[in-house]
Design a protein around this motif. Structure first.
Motif, PDB file in Angstrom:
ATOM      1  N   ILE B  38       0.865  -1.170   0.000  1.00  0.00           N
ATOM      2  CA  ILE B  38       0.000   0.000   0.000  1.00  0.00           C
ATOM      3  C   ILE B  38       0.908   1.228   0.000  1.00  0.00           C
ATOM      4  O   ILE B  38       1.981   1.223   0.608  1.00  0.00           O
ATOM      5  CB  ILE B  38      -0.947  -0.029   1.209  1.00  0.00           C
ATOM      6  N   GLN B  41       3.663   2.384   2.550  1.00  0.00           N
ATOM      7  CA  GLN B  41       3.802   1.398   3.608  1.00  0.00           C
ATOM      8  C   GLN B  41       4.787   0.303   3.203  1.00  0.00           C
ATOM      9  O   GLN B  41       5.370   0.351   2.140  1.00  0.00           O
ATOM     10  CB  GLN B  41       2.432   0.817   3.956  1.00  0.00           C
ATOM     11  N   THR B  82     -13.322  -6.196  -5.914  1.00  0.00           N
ATOM     12  CA  THR B  82     -12.328  -5.275  -5.361  1.00  0.00           C
ATOM     13  C   THR B  82     -12.945  -4.247  -4.423  1.00  0.00           C
ATOM     14  O   THR B  82     -14.090  -3.805  -4.610  1.00  0.00           O
ATOM     15  CB  THR B  82     -11.594  -4.540  -6.495  1.00  0.00           C
ATOM     16  N   LYS B  83     -12.161  -3.890  -3.416  1.00  0.00           N
ATOM     17  CA  LYS B  83     -12.544  -2.846  -2.470  1.00  0.00           C
ATOM     18  C   LYS B  83     -11.539  -1.703  -2.616  1.00  0.00           C
ATOM     19  O   LYS B  83     -10.441  -1.885  -3.132  1.00  0.00           O
ATOM     20  CB  LYS B  83     -12.531  -3.404  -1.044  1.00  0.00           C
ATOM     21  N   LEU B  84     -11.943  -0.543  -2.106  1.00  0.00           N
ATOM     22  CA  LEU B  84     -11.043   0.605  -2.181  1.00  0.00           C
ATOM     23  C   LEU B  84      -9.691   0.300  -1.536  1.00  0.00           C
ATOM     24  O   LEU B  84      -8.643   0.711  -2.040  1.00  0.00           O
ATOM     25  CB  LEU B  84     -11.668   1.834  -1.508  1.00  0.00           C
ATOM     26  N   GLU B  85      -9.737  -0.443  -0.424  1.00  0.00           N
ATOM     27  CA  GLU B  85      -8.498  -0.731   0.293  1.00  0.00           C
ATOM     28  C   GLU B  85      -7.608  -1.753  -0.396  1.00  0.00           C
ATOM     29  O   GLU B  85      -6.515  -2.042   0.086  1.00  0.00           O
ATOM     30  CB  GLU B  85      -8.806  -1.183   1.735  1.00  0.00           C
ATOM     31  N   ASP B  86      -8.064  -2.305  -1.511  1.00  0.00           N
ATOM     32  CA  ASP B  86      -7.195  -3.188  -2.300  1.00  0.00           C
ATOM     33  C   ASP B  86      -6.233  -2.390  -3.179  1.00  0.00           C
ATOM     34  O   ASP B  86      -5.340  -2.963  -3.813  1.00  0.00           O
ATOM     35  CB  ASP B  86      -8.027  -4.116  -3.188  1.00  0.00           C
ATOM     36  N   SER B  87      -6.427  -1.083  -3.242  1.00  0.00           N
ATOM     37  CA  SER B  87      -5.517  -0.242  -4.027  1.00  0.00           C
ATOM     38  C   SER B  87      -4.117  -0.349  -3.455  1.00  0.00           C
ATOM     39  O   SER B  87      -3.887  -0.086  -2.274  1.00  0.00           O
ATOM     40  CB  SER B  87      -5.974   1.222  -3.984  1.00  0.00           C
ATOM     41  N   ALA B  88      -3.185  -0.772  -4.280  1.00  0.00           N
ATOM     42  CA  ALA B  88      -1.819  -1.014  -3.829  1.00  0.00           C
ATOM     43  C   ALA B  88      -0.971  -1.395  -5.038  1.00  0.00           C
ATOM     44  O   ALA B  88      -1.475  -1.597  -6.140  1.00  0.00           O
ATOM     45  CB  ALA B  88      -1.776  -2.157  -2.815  1.00  0.00           C
TER      46      ALA B  88
END
Lengths: 113, 112
Positions: B38, B41, B82-88
């Motif tokens: 991410i 991170q 997919t979810k927003l937090e899968d952005s990476a």
């Protein structure tokens, strides 16, 4: 703290100076590896040091490993502007089987011209 | 020098859509991995794959994720919804023995 913690988190030095980054870990390892990552780009493998080695050199890079202290250091000598990047240590506990690398948080190195 | 190749380099997808990230590991390597990072991170392990099955997976690798080696050369990571937090940034890696991981240059996934 987690396996593979680097310090400092950020380091800014003048071109030509030496840069030292440290990494500590908690469990026993098979080897420890250092990677470089330019901003937003892929991981570039720099050097691997095995658990039975104490020091290794590659060009301007020097890595030490102290398994009694569970720590490693990466020294970049005669730094250049192109060395600006994030540097990560990663520990590998593989003896057999697939295992995995556990990365630290990284040190963001800036070399000022 | 042999490389691990990842495609696409950047993918934008709508939330809820399925994505497949593709990797071509080095041909004589036996162990395959997916990691993700991410933005800002550290790099996190997702899954390892050996002998046509998952060897280990992290808690991140839930039922929405799956991996496949469909044809002996490709190694894919699928995210079902997919979810927003899968952005990476997603990195594929392979290795032959206990040493010498080779990472691909990554696929930047943006979920909007």
């Amino acid at each position: 703290s987690q396996q593979g913690e680097e310090d400092p988190q950020a380091l800014s030095i003048q071109e030509g100076e030496n840069a030292t980054m440290n990494c500590s870990y908690k469990t026993s390892i098979n080897n420890l590896q250092w990677y470089r990552q330019n901003s937003g780009r892929g991981l570039v493998h720099l050097i691997l040091i095995r658990s039975n080695e104490r020091e290794k050199h590659s060009g301007r890079l020097r890595v030490t490993l102290d398994t009694s202290k569970k720590s490693s250091s990466l020294l970049i000598t005669a730094s250049r502007a192109a060395d600006t990047a994030s540097y990560f240590c990663a520990t590998d506990r593989s003896m057999q089987g697939a295992q995995k690398l556990v990365f630290g948080q990284g040190t963001r190195l800036t070399i000022n011209p | 020098e042999p490389e691990v190749t990842q495609t696409p380099s950047h993918q934008v997808t709508q939330m809820g859509q399925e994505v497949i990230l593709r990797c071509v590991p080095i041909s004589n390597h036996l162990y395959f991995y997916w990691y993700r990072q991410i933005l800002g991170q550290k790099v996190e392990f997702l899954v390892s794959f050996y002998n046509n099955e998952i060897s280990e997976k992290s808690e991140i690798f839930d039922d929405q994720f799956s991996v496949e080696r469909p044809d002996g050369s490709n190694f894919t990571l699928k995210i079902r919804s997919t979810k927003l937090e899968d952005s990476a940034m997603y990195f594929c890696a392979s290795r032959e023995t206990a040493y010498g991981y080779t990472f691909g240059s990554g696929t930047r996934l943006t979920v909007v």
